[in-house]
Design a protein around this motif. Sequence first.
Motif, mmCIF file in Angstrom:
data_model
loop_
_atom_site.group_PDB
_atom_site.id
_atom_site.type_symbol
_atom_site.label_atom_id
_atom_site.label_comp_id
_atom_site.label_asym_id
_atom_site.label_seq_id
_atom_site.Cartn_x
_atom_site.Cartn_y
_atom_site.Cartn_z
ATOM 1 N N THR A 1 -6.835 -7.419 -4.290
ATOM 2 C CA THR A 1 -6.289 -6.657 -3.162
ATOM 3 C C THR A 1 -5.555 -5.393 -3.607
ATOM 4 O O THR A 1 -5.508 -4.417 -2.863
ATOM 5 N N TYR B 1 0.821 -1.226 0.000
ATOM 6 C CA TYR B 1 0.000 0.000 0.000
ATOM 7 C C TYR B 1 0.853 1.275 0.000
ATOM 8 O O TYR B 1 0.452 2.299 0.526
ATOM 9 N N HIS C 1 -2.641 -4.689 -3.392
ATOM 10 C CA HIS C 1 -1.888 -4.301 -2.187
ATOM 11 C C HIS C 1 -0.459 -3.863 -2.477
ATOM 12 O O HIS C 1 0.192 -3.267 -1.622
ATOM 13 N N SER D 1 -10.128 -4.587 3.403
ATOM 14 C CA SER D 1 -8.905 -3.898 2.949
ATOM 15 C C SER D 1 -8.217 -3.197 4.110
ATOM 16 O O SER D 1 -6.987 -3.220 4.228
#
Length: 333
Positions: free
Chosen positions: A229, A109, A231, A298
């Motif tokens: 995701t 992230y 991510h 999330s």
Amino acid sequence: MRKWLIAAAAAAIFVAPGIASAQAPILIKFSHVVAPNTPKGKGADKFKELAEKYTNGKVKVEVYPNSTLYKDKEELEALQLGAVQMLAPSNSKFGPMGIKDFEVFDLPYLLPNEAALRKVTEGPLGKAMLKKLEGKGMIGLAYWDNGFKEMSANKPLRMPEDYKGLKFRIQSSKVLEAQFRALGAIPQVMAFSEVYQALQTGVVDGQENTPSNIYTQKFHEVQKYTTLTNHGYIGYVVVVNKKFWDDLPADVRGQLEKAMNEATAYSNKIAATENSEALEEIKKSGKTQIIVPTAAESAAMRKAMEPLYQDMASRVGKQLIDDVVKATHGVTN
Ligand code: LMR
């Protein structure tokens, strides 16, 4: 393997640019591990097209996709030995050769969007990171995009606890190792070319990758669930053997730089579309069930991985992490 590499490197000396005859073109072997129909595959093919055009045939580029010449770790050794001239390994693959900085891109992230990424790769931070490669006998010519990663396994992955005890294939990055450990999973470093079979036979339970890599390697056919995701990010550094590059005639080097700049713009322009089209194909195939995480799921994933920013400071460099976070903070597309 090493013996073989050395023999290949010795053979490569005979076609080194300095002693190429008037007729024989300078040969650039561009090795990579992904399929031709991916952002990197298309970027490499575009570079070949433009390099041969701008040098008027003085340079010939041979692109070897899908690990046909070398697998991940071997290709970096081959480049240093001069057995190939050009590669585009992912940021996650420079750690084992002693350059840990690029692992900053593996922090989960970290990058909210493409504009934030460009702030790093096209700014002073990105340039300083490329400079470090020179000590390893290579020059970093450009940053190429792939995109954001999704998680997959044979069980639904929604919350951090769903990862507990599962084995995940990772690239050779300590940040990625820490990421899966933070989720209670068991990370296993593996060459990209071995992932499909490892998933199929259950050597590992899951993996993370971009839709374009998942689709072109058919990972979705051997994973029951894929969770969107987003991510983390996968991108590449295009690297060239330093001695080869420095020995090129200046005019040829200039033409190749122009070809590389244009191939970079092209590859970075198509990357997002390549990934969204691949995701559509994965969905259409019906072979894996797509999970879209809720905001709460999330947030839980983000929270579970947050400690990495501190834990990885000694690996990647606290200053670098702080600088990247600062450069990207609040940047909107
Ligand atoms: C991987 O090993 O998962 C990817 O980095 C492969 C690639 O080059 O995109």
